[in-house]
Design a protein around this motif. Structure first.
Motif, short mmCIF file in Angstrom:
data_model
loop_
_atom_site.label_atom_id
_atom_site.label_comp_id
_atom_site.label_asym_id
_atom_site.label_seq_id
_atom_site.Cartn_x
_atom_site.Cartn_y
_atom_site.Cartn_z
N ALA A 28 0.84 -1.20 0.00
CA ALA A 28 0.00 0.00 0.00
C ALA A 28 0.87 1.25 0.00
O ALA A 28 0.63 2.19 -0.77
CB ALA A 28 -0.94 -0.01 1.20
N LEU A 29 1.89 1.28 0.85
CA LEU A 29 2.78 2.44 0.89
C LEU A 29 3.52 2.63 -0.43
O LEU A 29 3.68 3.76 -0.91
CB LEU A 29 3.77 2.31 2.05
CG LEU A 29 3.20 2.54 3.44
CD1 LEU A 29 4.25 2.25 4.50
CD2 LEU A 29 2.67 3.96 3.59
N ARG A 30 3.95 1.55 -1.03
CA ARG A 30 4.65 1.64 -2.30
C ARG A 30 3.73 2.18 -3.39
O ARG A 30 4.12 3.03 -4.19
CB ARG A 30 5.17 0.25 -2.69
CG ARG A 30 5.91 0.23 -3.99
CD ARG A 30 6.45 -1.17 -4.24
NE ARG A 30 7.06 -1.22 -5.54
CZ ARG A 30 6.81 -2.15 -6.43
NH1 ARG A 30 5.99 -3.13 -6.16
NH2 ARG A 30 7.41 -2.13 -7.60
N ALA A 48 -0.62 8.91 5.99
CA ALA A 48 -0.89 8.97 7.43
C ALA A 48 -1.86 7.86 7.86
O ALA A 48 -1.64 7.20 8.89
CB ALA A 48 -1.46 10.34 7.80
N ILE A 49 -2.90 7.64 7.08
CA ILE A 49 -3.87 6.59 7.43
C ILE A 49 -3.20 5.22 7.43
O ILE A 49 -3.39 4.43 8.36
CB ILE A 49 -5.06 6.62 6.45
CG1 ILE A 49 -5.90 7.87 6.68
CG2 ILE A 49 -5.93 5.36 6.59
CD1 ILE A 49 -6.94 8.13 5.60
N VAL A 50 -2.40 4.94 6.41
CA VAL A 50 -1.77 3.61 6.31
C VAL A 50 -0.70 3.43 7.39
O VAL A 50 -0.56 2.35 7.94
CB VAL A 50 -1.18 3.41 4.89
CG1 VAL A 50 -0.33 2.16 4.83
CG2 VAL A 50 -2.30 3.33 3.87
N VAL A 51 0.02 4.50 7.73
CA VAL A 51 1.06 4.38 8.75
C VAL A 51 0.46 4.22 10.15
O VAL A 51 0.91 3.38 10.94
CB VAL A 51 2.02 5.59 8.70
CG1 VAL A 51 2.91 5.66 9.93
CG2 VAL A 51 2.87 5.52 7.44
N PHE A 52 -0.55 5.01 10.48
CA PHE A 52 -1.11 4.98 11.83
C PHE A 52 -2.15 3.90 12.06
O PHE A 52 -2.42 3.53 13.20
CB PHE A 52 -1.66 6.36 12.21
CG PHE A 52 -0.59 7.39 12.37
CD1 PHE A 52 0.37 7.27 13.35
CD2 PHE A 52 -0.51 8.46 11.50
CE1 PHE A 52 1.38 8.20 13.50
CE2 PHE A 52 0.49 9.40 11.63
CZ PHE A 52 1.45 9.27 12.64
N LEU A 53 -2.74 3.39 11.01
CA LEU A 53 -3.69 2.27 11.09
C LEU A 53 -3.24 1.21 10.09
O LEU A 53 -3.88 1.03 9.05
CB LEU A 53 -5.11 2.73 10.76
CG LEU A 53 -5.71 3.82 11.63
CD1 LEU A 53 -6.99 4.35 11.01
CD2 LEU A 53 -5.96 3.30 13.03
N PRO A 54 -2.16 0.50 10.38
CA PRO A 54 -1.50 -0.32 9.36
C PRO A 54 -2.41 -1.27 8.57
O PRO A 54 -2.47 -1.17 7.35
CB PRO A 54 -0.45 -1.10 10.15
CG PRO A 54 -0.23 -0.30 11.37
CD PRO A 54 -1.50 0.40 11.66
N ILE A 55 -3.10 -2.16 9.21
CA ILE A 55 -3.88 -3.16 8.48
C ILE A 55 -5.17 -2.55 7.93
O ILE A 55 -5.48 -2.69 6.75
CB ILE A 55 -4.17 -4.38 9.38
CG1 ILE A 55 -2.87 -4.98 9.89
CG2 ILE A 55 -4.99 -5.41 8.62
CD1 ILE A 55 -1.85 -5.29 8.82
N VAL A 56 -5.90 -1.87 8.78
CA VAL A 56 -7.16 -1.26 8.35
C VAL A 56 -6.89 -0.21 7.28
O VAL A 56 -7.59 -0.12 6.27
CB VAL A 56 -7.90 -0.64 9.56
CG1 VAL A 56 -9.13 0.12 9.11
CG2 VAL A 56 -8.26 -1.72 10.56
#
Length: 70
Positions: A28-30, A48-56
């Protein structure tokens, strides 16, 4: 040390699920980094969403966020 000594299949399942979750997060980050979004703010919001809520966050981006770009 045999796998049976560690409690059977549970440690293996934990390793596999952890690898899948980390892979999903990194993918997702890539993808966020490579895509062009309508605004740079939109890109930073998804990061920010992907980093702070990794799976969700990663699942939300994969299902809904990928359509945000132009």
């Amino acid at each position: 040390m045999a796998l049976g000594a560690l409690g059977g299949w549970k440690p293996l399942l934990l390793v596999v699920l952890s690898a899948v979750m980390i892979g999903l997060w990194l993918a997702a980050l890539r993808d966020i980094g490579r895509r062009n979004f309508k605004t740079s703010l939109s890109k930073w919001q998804w990061i920010a969403i992907v980093v702070f809520l990794p799976i969700v966050g990663a699942l939300a981006y994969i299902f809904w966020g990928r359509g945000d770009n132009t």
